[in-house]
Design a protein around this motif. Structure first.
Motif, PDB file in Angstrom:
ATOM      1  N   GLU A 256     -13.386  12.160 -16.981  1.00 47.36           N
ATOM      2  CA  GLU A 256     -13.791  11.018 -17.820  1.00 47.36           C
ATOM      3  C   GLU A 256     -13.271  11.182 -19.244  1.00 47.36           C
ATOM      4  OE1 GLU A 256     -17.989  10.722 -17.599  1.00 47.36           O
ATOM      5  OE2 GLU A 256     -18.020   9.935 -15.543  1.00 47.36           O
ATOM      6  N   LEU A 257     -13.374  12.393 -19.773  1.00 51.24           N
ATOM      7  CA  LEU A 257     -12.866  12.639 -21.135  1.00 51.24           C
ATOM      8  C   LEU A 257     -11.362  12.388 -21.210  1.00 51.24           C
ATOM      9  CD1 LEU A 257     -14.808  15.925 -21.992  1.00 51.24           C
ATOM     10  CD2 LEU A 257     -15.115  13.701 -23.094  1.00 51.24           C
ATOM     11  N   ASN A 260     -10.564   8.609 -21.017  1.00 54.84           N
ATOM     12  CA  ASN A 260     -10.875   7.974 -22.292  1.00 54.84           C
ATOM     13  C   ASN A 260      -9.798   8.283 -23.335  1.00 54.84           C
ATOM     14  OD1 ASN A 260     -12.834   6.531 -24.059  1.00 54.84           O
ATOM     15  ND2 ASN A 260     -12.885   8.507 -25.098  1.00 54.84           N
ATOM     16  N   GLU A 318     -14.431  10.033 -27.875  1.00 54.85           N
ATOM     17  CA  GLU A 318     -15.554   9.495 -27.089  1.00 54.85           C
ATOM     18  C   GLU A 318     -16.737   9.109 -27.977  1.00 54.85           C
ATOM     19  OE1 GLU A 318     -17.838  11.867 -24.196  1.00 54.85           O
ATOM     20  OE2 GLU A 318     -16.754  10.735 -22.680  1.00 54.85           O
ATOM     21  N   ASN A 320     -18.482  11.393 -29.833  1.00 56.48           N
ATOM     22  CA  ASN A 320     -19.367  12.526 -30.036  1.00 56.48           C
ATOM     23  C   ASN A 320     -18.856  13.358 -31.220  1.00 56.48           C
ATOM     24  OD1 ASN A 320     -21.065  11.960 -27.859  1.00 56.48           O
ATOM     25  ND2 ASN A 320     -19.626  12.929 -26.446  1.00 56.48           N
TER      26      ASN A 320
END
Length: 324
Positions: A256-257, A260, A318, A320
């Motif tokens: 997922e990272l 993205n 993302e 974060n």
């Protein structure tokens, strides 16, 4: 056209139409119209519905011997292995076994052993008729050795062998070492198959240095017009996660990272190995699984500084904030 000729042609048409009807109905029971099945044990063709035996004493096209496991089947089989590009003669030549025993398993005498050893020597010499075949034999041996050390599957070895054969046929080897072209062929084949290995990993098992591998790889790809896409960072994730003994959740989170990062264009110009290692490290932290940067660095064979920089970029993409 006479009446006799007309009657003959009509009878031939009727016979042909009758044969077609038989062909169409040969898999149907003539009594009940049920489905026919072949009983190989008794050599019969029977109807699955009414049990009518339509044909008996059929030809058994299988072997006359029985085997109860794969080892016994291989031992009793009298056919050779399929042809393969991974051998310089494509596996068509014969080999003399190294066991000094006769067909009954008895040991050979000293004179017979000496004779068999001499036959093995001459057989090995005759397998390579010219310098081109000796070159190919050495290169394919190198490809097999490196692929085994890197844990690459058989389809990658086969593709690498084909690439090297093409390079040899198109005279790309003059001025270049056999090991260099063989390593470049394996590197290209691994990337084509979607199971890439980093240049550092390839260099670790090769007999040539990193610069020569990179230079030869670019030359071979350009001259042979090989279509090789840039390495996908996601293709490295499963191997890194497995080597670090991390969970499936970490692997999913790392993917997922990386997806993205692709959407935001962060991956452009970055090393795919570094991105994959950083994604694994970031995903492990987000999933509360303990792993250090040095452990990831050792598995991915890149520096901790690269992991740290890419890790910050992935988390910032993302949304974060990385913890320093």
């Amino acid at each position: 056209m006479t009446d006799t000729t007309i009657r003959r042609e009509a009878s031939e048409r009727e016979r042909e139409s009758g044969e077609r009807e038989v062909d169409e109905d040969e898999l149907v029971c003539p009594e009940c119209g049920g489905r026919l099945e072949t009983d190989t044990e008794h050599g019969e063709t029977v109807c699955a519905e009414c049990g009518l035996v339509v044909e008996e004493d059929s030809i058994d096209r299988g072997p006359e011997w029985r085997a109860f496991d794969s080892a016994e089947r291989d031992r009793k089989s009298r056919v050779g292995a399929p042809t393969t590009n991974m051998m310089h003669d494509k596996g068509l030549s014969t080999n003399i076994g190294w066991q000094d025993r006769d067909a009954y398993g008895n040991s050979l005498s000293s004179r017979q052993r000496a004779k068999m050893q001499r036959l093995r020597t001459w057989n090995e010499r005759f397998r390579t008729r010219d310098s081109k075949e000796r070159n190919l034999k050495q290169a394919l041996g190198e490809i097999d050795r490196m692929a085994s050390a890197l844990g690459l599957p058989e389809n990658v070895r086969e593709t690498a062998s084909v690439i090297y054969r093409r390079a040899l046929n198109e005279d790309l080897l003059p001025g270049r070492s056999i090991e260099g072209v063989a390593t470049a062929a394996l590197y290209a084949a691994a990337r084509q198959a979607g199971t890439p290995r980093s240049l550092d990993e390839i260099t670790a098992v090769s007999r040539v240095d990193k610069d020569e591998i990179a230079r030869t790889y670019r030359y071979v790809v350009r001259q042979l017009n090989l279509e090789i896409k840039p390495a996908d960072p996601e293709s490295y994730v499963p191997r890194f996660a497995s080597d670090l003994d991390l969970s499936d959740e970490v692997e999913r989170r790392a993917r997922e990272l990386l997806r993205n990062a692709k959407e935001q264009g962060i991956h452009s110009g970055k090393s795919p190995v570094g991105l994959a290692a950083a994604a694994i490290y970031a995903a492990a932290l987000l999933s509360n699984e303990k792993v250090t940067q040095s452990q990831v660095s050792e598995v991915a064979n890149i520096s901790e500084v690269t992991i740290r920089n890419r890790y910050h970029e992935l988390l910032e993409a993302e949304g974060n904030t990385p913890s320093y």
